[in-house]
Design an enzyme around this catalytic site. Structure first.
Site, PDB file in Angstrom:
ATOM      1  N   ASP A 122       0.968  -1.388  -0.097  1.00  6.77           N
ATOM      2  CA  ASP A 122      -0.070   0.049  -0.037  1.00  6.77           C
ATOM      3  C   ASP A 122       0.954   1.321   0.098  1.00  6.77           C
ATOM      4  OD1 ASP A 122      -1.846   1.971   0.687  1.00  6.77           O
ATOM      5  OD2 ASP A 122      -3.188   0.467   1.139  1.00  6.77           O
ATOM      6  N   THR A 129     -10.532   9.061   7.979  1.00  9.79           N
ATOM      7  CA  THR A 129     -11.665   8.661   7.498  1.00  9.79           C
ATOM      8  C   THR A 129     -11.556   7.301   7.069  1.00  9.79           C
ATOM      9  OG1 THR A 129     -10.670   9.340   5.261  1.00  9.79           O
ATOM     10  CG2 THR A 129     -12.142  10.961   6.169  1.00  9.79           C
ATOM     11  N   HIS A 132     -13.061   3.597  10.239  1.00 11.09           N
ATOM     12  CA  HIS A 132     -14.517   3.061  10.146  1.00 11.09           C
ATOM     13  C   HIS A 132     -14.636   1.860   9.465  1.00 11.09           C
ATOM     14  CE1 HIS A 132     -15.864   3.919   6.137  1.00 11.09           C
ATOM     15  NE2 HIS A 132     -17.137   3.222   6.443  1.00 11.09           N
ATOM     16  N   ASP A 190      -8.779  -0.338  -5.105  1.00  7.73           N
ATOM     17  CA  ASP A 190     -10.251   0.317  -5.641  1.00  7.73           C
ATOM     18  C   ASP A 190     -10.134   0.999  -6.784  1.00  7.73           C
ATOM     19  OD1 ASP A 190      -8.241   2.036  -4.833  1.00  7.73           O
ATOM     20  OD2 ASP A 190      -9.503   3.145  -3.161  1.00  7.73           O
ATOM     21  N   ASN A 191      -9.179   0.782  -7.875  1.00  9.48           N
ATOM     22  CA  ASN A 191      -9.190   1.326  -9.166  1.00  9.48           C
ATOM     23  C   ASN A 191      -8.846   0.285 -10.195  1.00  9.48           C
ATOM     24  OD1 ASN A 191      -5.972   1.162  -9.775  1.00  9.48           O
ATOM     25  ND2 ASN A 191      -5.980   1.518  -7.491  1.00  9.48           N
ATOM     26  N   CYS A 259     -14.837   4.408  -2.882  1.00  8.27           N
ATOM     27  CA  CYS A 259     -15.517   4.535  -1.548  1.00  8.27           C
ATOM     28  C   CYS A 259     -15.314   6.003  -1.139  1.00  8.27           C
ATOM     29  CB  CYS A 259     -14.467   3.575  -0.638  1.00  8.27           C
ATOM     30  SG  CYS A 259     -14.942   1.982  -0.894  1.00  8.27           S
ATOM     31  N   CYS A 319      -8.393 -14.634 -25.772  1.00 10.35           N
ATOM     32  CA  CYS A 319      -8.188 -13.370 -25.039  1.00 10.35           C
ATOM     33  C   CYS A 319      -6.613 -12.970 -25.144  1.00 10.35           C
ATOM     34  CB  CYS A 319      -8.075 -13.936 -23.170  1.00 10.35           C
ATOM     35  SG  CYS A 319      -7.245 -13.000 -22.091  1.00 10.35           S
ATOM     36  N   CYS A 425     -18.786  20.274  -6.866  1.00 10.54           N
ATOM     37  CA  CYS A 425     -18.845  18.696  -6.204  1.00 10.54           C
ATOM     38  C   CYS A 425     -17.623  18.760  -5.328  1.00 10.54           C
ATOM     39  CB  CYS A 425     -18.886  17.656  -7.324  1.00 10.54           C
ATOM     40  SG  CYS A 425     -17.168  17.705  -8.200  1.00 10.54           S
TER      41      CYS A 425
END
Length: 471
Positions: A122, A129, A132, A190-191, A259, A319, A425
């Site tokens: 990572d 944030t 949680h 997450d991408n 997220c 493929c 936004c």
């Protein structure tokens, strides 16, 4: 500021040095330290020594020491695991890419199960944030490397396994080298660019990829690139499809949620991450593909707490990645291929021309100069929950999800009634999308009126109102 940066760099260097020394100590103990009593709980060794002093005593399995039998007994009792399965777990190496909402619960259960070596990748640092849902991190870990924070917590859970944190961004230059050191890979990112990168690297290394995702109240899970040749319990050769078999082309960047942008209920990635670890354990102990999520796609709906499984098509013989004659033989630039960034936090869409964009400083000046005759309308396109959390005074809420037909006509009418309109936004991405929808539907008179706030409300907080919450 320089002193803070210098101290942070020194701390990072010390952490890296400490990790290297701990790994060195682990290897030294594993290679040289004899098996001791249960009180010391030494690392897993390949053989439990038998000598004259223990002849006639109870034996502790083929290769498991007494402490391992006791520690992992609840799962060893399962017929699908047993002593042989636990031995495989203790020898296994699993790489977890992403120490976030998915990676944290997955790592917890893999460490608890006694997986011999766990790598955690990572590039990010712990943010308030995150806590949680990212259960390996605590308040005291803020601004610490996620990989390091996760490794420290995992060591407190199981000191008998090896944990290797990688504080880096996985990319084409390092993926093959890192991934080749492991047996099973977990995609907890997450991408989209990293998903394609992991898929291609795993295919090249002939490794299974357990891919999970979680967003809002829904989670998904499947296994890509399964090869029966790696499992002695399989009776026939079989190769499962890869990510590219299903998604040969990436989706438009603006259609991909995250997220941080769309929100997520903490237990959702918890459920999927736990299931990722379960599939990894089943893979390692040798369960066959009919019991694994191979060419099956699990969907969890947290709204009504239901699970359903969708059958996926088999491997594509044409493929470009996993076929017998692949067109892709090297890792590529996946950010260019996907037209999006691998670091989701840095996502910065460029959809509108410069004449339809405005800075936070310019917006403040124009709002201050506006009068009843020259009204400047602010249209906030975040969802209602975000709008209720915080907003600029005078803004009206039109969530981007509602930008269809009647709502678009309603917004166009409002634009006709105002001299200037700025779309807002959170970060300046959705506002561009909304503004473009209106520009494409409107007429020439609208083009000079419509703008979007560059950098969104994050920019407003940084440059104009420091008390405005950043989330």
């Amino acid at each position: 500021m320089e002193q803070i940066q210098r101290l942070e760099q020194e701390i990072d260097h010390l952490r890296k040095t400490l990790q290297e020394k701990e790994n060195e100590l682990f290897e030294m103990k594993r290679n040289w330290m004899p098996m001791e009593s249960n009180d010391t709980q030494p690392e897993f060794t390949t053989l439990y020594s038998r000598n004259e002093s223990n002849v006639g005593k109870v034996q502790y399995g083929d290769k498991l020491p007494k402490w391992a039998i006791e520690r992992y007994s609840r799962q060893i009792l399962l017929p699908d695991i047993g002593v042989a399965g636990q031995e495989k777990l203790c020898k296994a190496k699993v790489l977890i890419v992403g120490a976030g909402g998915l990676g944290c619960p997955a790592a917890v259960y893999l460490a608890g199960a006694g997986v011999g070596e766990i790598g955690i990748i990572d590039y990010d640092k712990v943010d308030l944030t995150n806590i949680h849902r990212q259960i390996l991190h605590a308040e005291c870990d803020q601004n610490k490397s996620k990989a390091v924070s996760a490794a420290e917590t995992l060591k407190s859970i199981n000191s008998n396994i090896k944990i290797t944190p990688y504080m880096l961004q996985l990319d084409s230059s390092n993926a093959l080298d890192i991934i080749s050191k492991y047996d099973v890979i977990l995609d907890c990112t997450d991408n989209v660019p990293t998903r394609y990168l992991l898929n291609d690297a795993c295919v090249m290394n002939k490794l299974p990829l357990i891919s999970g995702s979680a967003l809002k109240m829904e989670g998904q899970l499947t296994i890509y690139g399964y090869r029966s040749g790696r499992n002695q319990n399989e009776k026939e050769l079989y190769q499962g499809g890869c990510y590219r078999c299903l998604f040969p082309n990436p989706p438009p960047a603006e259609t991909v949620g995250s997220c941080s942008a769309n929100g997520v209920a903490g237990p959702i990635p918890g459920v999927i991450g736990a299931l990722q670890s379960l599939e990894a354990i089943k893979l390692i102990v040798g369960q066959t593909r009919d019991k694994l999520l191979v060419e099956r796609f699990l969907i969890f709906d947290g709204d009504d707490v239901t699970f359903r499984t969708v059958k996926l098509r088999s491997r594509d013989p044409n493929c470009p990645m996993c076929s017998e004659n692949p067109k892709i033989t090297n890792l590529i630039d996946y950010e260019v291929f996907c037209k999006s960034q691998a670091k989701e936090k840095d996502l910065d869409l460029q959809i509108l021309p410069s004449e339809n964009r405005i800075t936070a400083f310019q917006l403040k000046e124009e709002l201050g100069n506006s009068s009843m005759k020259q009204r400047h309308l602010l249209i906030d396109v975040r969802n209602e929950a975000e709008f209720n959390m915080c907003r600029i005074d005078g803004a009206v809420n039109y969530p981007i999800e509602q930008f269809r037909d009647a709502k678009v006509d309603e917004v166009l009418k409002m634009i006709d009634e105002n001299s200037k309109v700025t779309f807002i936004c959170r970060r300046g991405n959705d506002s561009q999308i909304a503004a473009k929808i209106i520009l494409d539907k409107g007429n020439e008179d609208h083009k000079g009126k419509i703008k979007d706030l560059i950098g969104g409300l994050h920019s407003w907080s940084e440059y104009i109102d420091h008390d405005f919450p950043v989330y």
